[in-house]
Design a protein around this motif. Structure first.
Motif, mmCIF file in Angstrom:
data_model
loop_
_atom_site.group_PDB
_atom_site.id
_atom_site.type_symbol
_atom_site.label_atom_id
_atom_site.label_comp_id
_atom_site.label_asym_id
_atom_site.label_seq_id
_atom_site.Cartn_x
_atom_site.Cartn_y
_atom_site.Cartn_z
ATOM 1 N N HIS A 1 0.790 -1.230 0.000
ATOM 2 C CA HIS A 1 0.000 0.000 0.000
ATOM 3 C C HIS A 1 0.823 1.282 0.000
ATOM 4 C CE1 HIS A 1 -3.086 -2.894 1.495
ATOM 5 N NE2 HIS A 1 -3.739 -2.283 0.534
ATOM 6 N N GLU A 2 2.071 1.238 0.473
ATOM 7 C CA GLU A 2 2.810 2.485 0.670
ATOM 8 C C GLU A 2 4.051 2.678 -0.193
ATOM 9 O OE1 GLU A 2 3.463 3.420 4.826
ATOM 10 O OE2 GLU A 2 1.693 2.263 5.387
ATOM 11 N N VAL A 3 4.644 1.604 -0.676
ATOM 12 C CA VAL A 3 5.889 1.747 -1.448
ATOM 13 C C VAL A 3 5.546 2.106 -2.895
ATOM 14 C CG1 VAL A 3 7.970 0.555 -2.259
ATOM 15 C CG2 VAL A 3 7.127 0.156 0.060
ATOM 16 N N PRO A 4 6.213 3.123 -3.454
ATOM 17 C CA PRO A 4 5.912 3.544 -4.826
ATOM 18 C C PRO A 4 6.466 2.572 -5.884
ATOM 19 C CG PRO A 4 7.654 4.907 -3.940
ATOM 20 C CD PRO A 4 7.214 3.998 -2.825
ATOM 21 N N ILE A 5 5.766 1.442 -5.990
ATOM 22 C CA ILE A 5 6.051 0.435 -7.014
ATOM 23 C C ILE A 5 4.770 0.274 -7.820
ATOM 24 C CG2 ILE A 5 6.603 -1.979 -7.479
ATOM 25 C CD1 ILE A 5 8.248 -1.967 -4.889
ATOM 26 N N TRP A 6 4.897 0.325 -9.149
ATOM 27 C CA TRP A 6 3.733 0.261 -10.012
ATOM 28 C C TRP A 6 3.781 -0.962 -10.898
ATOM 29 C CZ3 TRP A 6 6.950 4.637 -9.790
ATOM 30 C CH2 TRP A 6 6.486 5.627 -8.913
ATOM 31 N N LYS A 7 2.624 -1.579 -11.066
ATOM 32 C CA LYS A 7 2.498 -2.781 -11.899
ATOM 33 C C LYS A 7 1.757 -2.397 -13.175
ATOM 34 C CE LYS A 7 -0.429 -5.848 -10.310
ATOM 35 N NZ LYS A 7 -1.025 -6.983 -9.593
ATOM 36 N N HIS A 8 2.334 -2.752 -14.317
ATOM 37 C CA HIS A 8 1.705 -2.511 -15.611
ATOM 38 C C HIS A 8 1.304 -3.863 -16.189
ATOM 39 C CE1 HIS A 8 2.006 -1.063 -20.024
ATOM 40 N NE2 HIS A 8 0.802 -0.840 -19.547
ATOM 41 N N GLN A 9 -0.001 -4.091 -16.283
ATOM 42 C CA GLN A 9 -0.519 -5.362 -16.780
ATOM 43 C C GLN A 9 -1.092 -5.185 -18.179
ATOM 44 O OE1 GLN A 9 -2.152 -7.869 -13.196
ATOM 45 N NE2 GLN A 9 -3.376 -6.023 -13.370
ATOM 46 N N LYS A 10 -0.803 -6.146 -19.046
ATOM 47 C CA LYS A 10 -1.403 -6.201 -20.375
ATOM 48 C C LYS A 10 -2.215 -7.482 -20.438
ATOM 49 C CE LYS A 10 2.212 -3.544 -22.588
ATOM 50 N NZ LYS A 10 3.235 -3.494 -23.636
ATOM 51 N N PHE A 11 -3.473 -7.332 -20.884
ATOM 52 C CA PHE A 11 -4.411 -8.449 -20.890
ATOM 53 C C PHE A 11 -4.569 -9.040 -22.293
ATOM 54 C CE2 PHE A 11 -5.597 -5.599 -17.402
ATOM 55 C CZ PHE A 11 -5.515 -6.479 -16.337
ATOM 56 N N SER A 12 -5.085 -10.260 -22.337
ATOM 57 C CA SER A 12 -5.238 -10.973 -23.612
ATOM 58 C C SER A 12 -6.241 -10.295 -24.541
ATOM 59 C CB SER A 12 -5.640 -12.428 -23.367
ATOM 60 O OG SER A 12 -6.875 -12.481 -22.688
ATOM 61 N N ASP A 13 -7.134 -9.470 -24.001
ATOM 62 C CA ASP A 13 -8.108 -8.776 -24.857
ATOM 63 C C ASP A 13 -7.568 -7.465 -25.421
ATOM 64 O OD1 ASP A 13 -8.148 -7.035 -22.705
ATOM 65 O OD2 ASP A 13 -10.259 -7.367 -22.205
ATOM 66 N N GLY A 14 -6.268 -7.182 -25.170
ATOM 67 C CA GLY A 14 -5.646 -5.981 -25.705
ATOM 68 C C GLY A 14 -5.681 -4.781 -24.762
ATOM 69 N N THR A 15 -6.422 -4.877 -23.669
ATOM 70 C CA THR A 15 -6.456 -3.766 -22.713
ATOM 71 C C THR A 15 -5.246 -3.855 -21.789
ATOM 72 O OG1 THR A 15 -7.824 -5.004 -21.140
ATOM 73 C CG2 THR A 15 -8.984 -3.652 -22.788
ATOM 74 N N GLU A 16 -5.025 -2.781 -21.066
ATOM 75 C CA GLU A 16 -3.943 -2.751 -20.098
ATOM 76 C C GLU A 16 -4.296 -1.805 -18.963
ATOM 77 O OE1 GLU A 16 -0.571 0.097 -21.787
ATOM 78 O OE2 GLU A 16 -1.073 -1.475 -23.215
ATOM 79 N N GLU A 17 -3.569 -1.956 -17.844
ATOM 80 C CA GLU A 17 -3.801 -1.087 -16.699
ATOM 81 C C GLU A 17 -2.533 -0.943 -15.865
ATOM 82 O OE1 GLU A 17 -6.593 -2.471 -13.761
ATOM 83 O OE2 GLU A 17 -5.553 -4.356 -13.487
ATOM 84 N N TRP A 18 -2.463 0.166 -15.152
ATOM 85 C CA TRP A 18 -1.412 0.414 -14.171
ATOM 86 C C TRP A 18 -2.032 0.292 -12.792
ATOM 87 C CZ3 TRP A 18 3.735 1.245 -14.855
ATOM 88 C CH2 TRP A 18 4.161 1.485 -16.168
ATOM 89 N N VAL A 19 -1.310 -0.382 -11.888
ATOM 90 C CA VAL A 19 -1.770 -0.579 -10.514
ATOM 91 C C VAL A 19 -0.589 -0.267 -9.616
ATOM 92 C CG1 VAL A 19 -2.704 -2.230 -8.860
ATOM 93 C CG2 VAL A 19 -3.262 -2.448 -11.277
ATOM 94 N N GLY A 20 -0.824 0.422 -8.481
ATOM 95 C CA GLY A 20 0.286 0.627 -7.564
ATOM 96 C C GLY A 20 -0.006 1.578 -6.446
ATOM 97 N N ALA A 21 0.994 1.720 -5.605
ATOM 98 C CA ALA A 21 0.885 2.571 -4.412
ATOM 99 C C ALA A 21 0.840 4.032 -4.795
ATOM 100 C CB ALA A 21 2.075 2.296 -3.493
#
Length: 152
Positions: free
Chosen positions: A132-152
């Motif tokens: 919840h607190e460390v500034p690490i971001w996850k970039h996910q790419k999905f099989s349907d061509g969409t993507e998202e960024w998730v992170g603190a």
């Protein structure tokens, strides 16, 4: 006769933070487990976060982690907070950055305490606060061509 809480092994270690790191290479369970070895610890809790093949009902094809330059310092700050709250004998936390594959280890944390309950609680607090607190971001790419960024 002294109570068990008077024994030095029942107390937190003077410098329990043994390993903190952000890595761009594969993480090692053995390295983290060895780092938290302590003769006074009766319980060691280890959490391993791995890249899964789905998220939010969608199939994950690719995943990458990136972080702010302050991420490692923030990990240490959180580790110090956990060590102050629990009788931590030893603590370690490493997080991976870069491109990862399904099944790769993304984060490994471990905490050793005099007793198992304390170790479980401290490990849970450590991973939850890191997430919840460390500034690490996850970039996910999905099989349907969409993507998202998730992170603190």
């Amino acid at each position: 006769m002294a109570t068990t809480n008077d024994h030095p092994g029942e107390q937190a270690a003077q410098d329990p933070i043994r390993l903190i790191g952000i890595r761009d290479s594969a993480l090692s369970l053995d390295e983290v487990f060895r780092a938290v070895g302590d003769d006074a610890a009766g319980g060691t809790a280890l959490f391993v976060g791995a890249v899964r093949n789905h998220d939010g009902g969608a199939d994950v094809e690719e995943l990458g982690y990136s972080c702010h330059p302050s991420a490692e310092a923030e990990m240490r700050r959180i580790a110090e907070k956990v060590a102050a709250e629990f009788p931590v004998r030893a603590l370690a936390a490493v997080h991976r950055v870069g491109d990862l594959r399904i099944g790769d280890l993304a984060v490994v944390v471990a905490v050793s305490c005099p007793h198992r309950g304390e170790a479980f609680e401290a490990c849970r607090k450590l991973i939850d606060d890191l997430k919840h607190e460390v500034p690490i971001w996850k970039h996910q790419k999905f099989s349907d061509g969409t993507e998202e960024w998730v992170g603190a």
